[in-house]
Design a protein around this motif. Sequence first.
Motif, PDB file in Angstrom:
ATOM      1  N   GLN A   1      40.107  34.187  42.057  1.00  0.00           N
ATOM      2  CA  GLN A   1      38.663  34.179  42.627  1.00  0.00           C
ATOM      3  C   GLN A   1      37.831  33.117  42.094  1.00  0.00           C
ATOM      4  N   LEU A   2      37.790  32.936  40.791  1.00  0.00           N
ATOM      5  CA  LEU A   2      36.915  32.097  40.295  1.00  0.00           C
ATOM      6  C   LEU A   2      37.347  30.714  40.416  1.00  0.00           C
ATOM      7  N   LYS A   3      38.813  30.405  40.532  1.00  0.00           N
ATOM      8  CA  LYS A   3      39.185  28.969  40.881  1.00  0.00           C
ATOM      9  C   LYS A   3      38.876  28.764  42.300  1.00  0.00           C
ATOM     10  N   LYS A   4      39.059  29.832  43.061  1.00  0.00           N
ATOM     11  CA  LYS A   4      38.421  29.665  44.712  1.00  0.00           C
ATOM     12  C   LYS A   4      37.093  29.298  44.594  1.00  0.00           C
ATOM     13  N   HIS A   5      36.359  30.025  43.957  1.00  0.00           N
ATOM     14  CA  HIS A   5      34.746  29.506  44.018  1.00  0.00           C
ATOM     15  C   HIS A   5      34.787  28.143  43.556  1.00  0.00           C
ATOM     16  N   ALA A   6      35.228  27.729  42.607  1.00  0.00           N
ATOM     17  CA  ALA A   6      35.099  26.237  41.996  1.00  0.00           C
ATOM     18  C   ALA A   6      35.662  25.348  43.051  1.00  0.00           C
ATOM     19  N   LYS A   7      36.842  25.529  43.813  1.00  0.00           N
ATOM     20  CA  LYS A   7      37.371  24.456  44.749  1.00  0.00           C
ATOM     21  C   LYS A   7      36.477  24.450  45.748  1.00  0.00           C
ATOM     22  N   GLU A   8      36.303  25.562  46.375  1.00  0.00           N
ATOM     23  CA  GLU A   8      35.162  25.748  47.336  1.00  0.00           C
ATOM     24  C   GLU A   8      33.755  25.205  47.485  1.00  0.00           C
ATOM     25  N   ASN A   9      33.394  24.838  46.079  1.00  0.00           N
ATOM     26  CA  ASN A   9      31.912  24.742  45.581  1.00  0.00           C
ATOM     27  C   ASN A   9      31.064  25.800  45.928  1.00  0.00           C
ATOM     28  N   THR A  10      31.385  27.057  45.925  1.00  0.00           N
ATOM     29  CA  THR A  10      30.538  28.046  46.328  1.00  0.00           C
ATOM     30  C   THR A  10      29.832  28.817  44.993  1.00  0.00           C
ATOM     31  N   ALA A  11      29.129  29.490  45.246  1.00  0.00           N
ATOM     32  CA  ALA A  11      28.217  29.977  43.831  1.00  0.00           C
ATOM     33  C   ALA A  11      29.319  30.551  42.952  1.00  0.00           C
ATOM     34  N   MET A  12      29.110  30.182  41.723  1.00  0.00           N
ATOM     35  CA  MET A  12      30.235  30.943  40.544  1.00  0.00           C
ATOM     36  C   MET A  12      29.149  32.207  40.213  1.00  0.00           C
ATOM     37  N   PRO A  13      30.171  33.205  39.624  1.00  0.00           N
ATOM     38  CA  PRO A  13      29.224  34.275  38.971  1.00  0.00           C
ATOM     39  C   PRO A  13      28.520  33.656  37.779  1.00  0.00           C
TER      40      PRO A  13
END
Length: 100
Positions: free
Chosen positions: A39-51
Amino acid sequence: MCDDQEEHIKQICNKFADVSKEYPLQINPFLSLATLLEQLKKHAKENTAMPELVLLDIKMSEVDGISLGKEIKQTFPDICLVFLTAYEEYAIKGYEANAF
């Protein structure tokens, strides 16, 4: 938050319920370290807000939280880590992963 015991996740979510009444807070519980990392890698890849904060249990069946914490900090250095444990002997090891 990641803990391999669903009961622990429920307890922690209940503790944060009061805090979320005053502060905007979203908790995403994970029972699997692998799923959390994906999930963290997905956020980074999609450039969405990280926790901003990740809570990790230290002693889990898959892999220990300290190893995952080190990987998270290496890949995502801006995320704050907090380890959750009832085992005193793991307290010092948490600092090896730059945890709070």
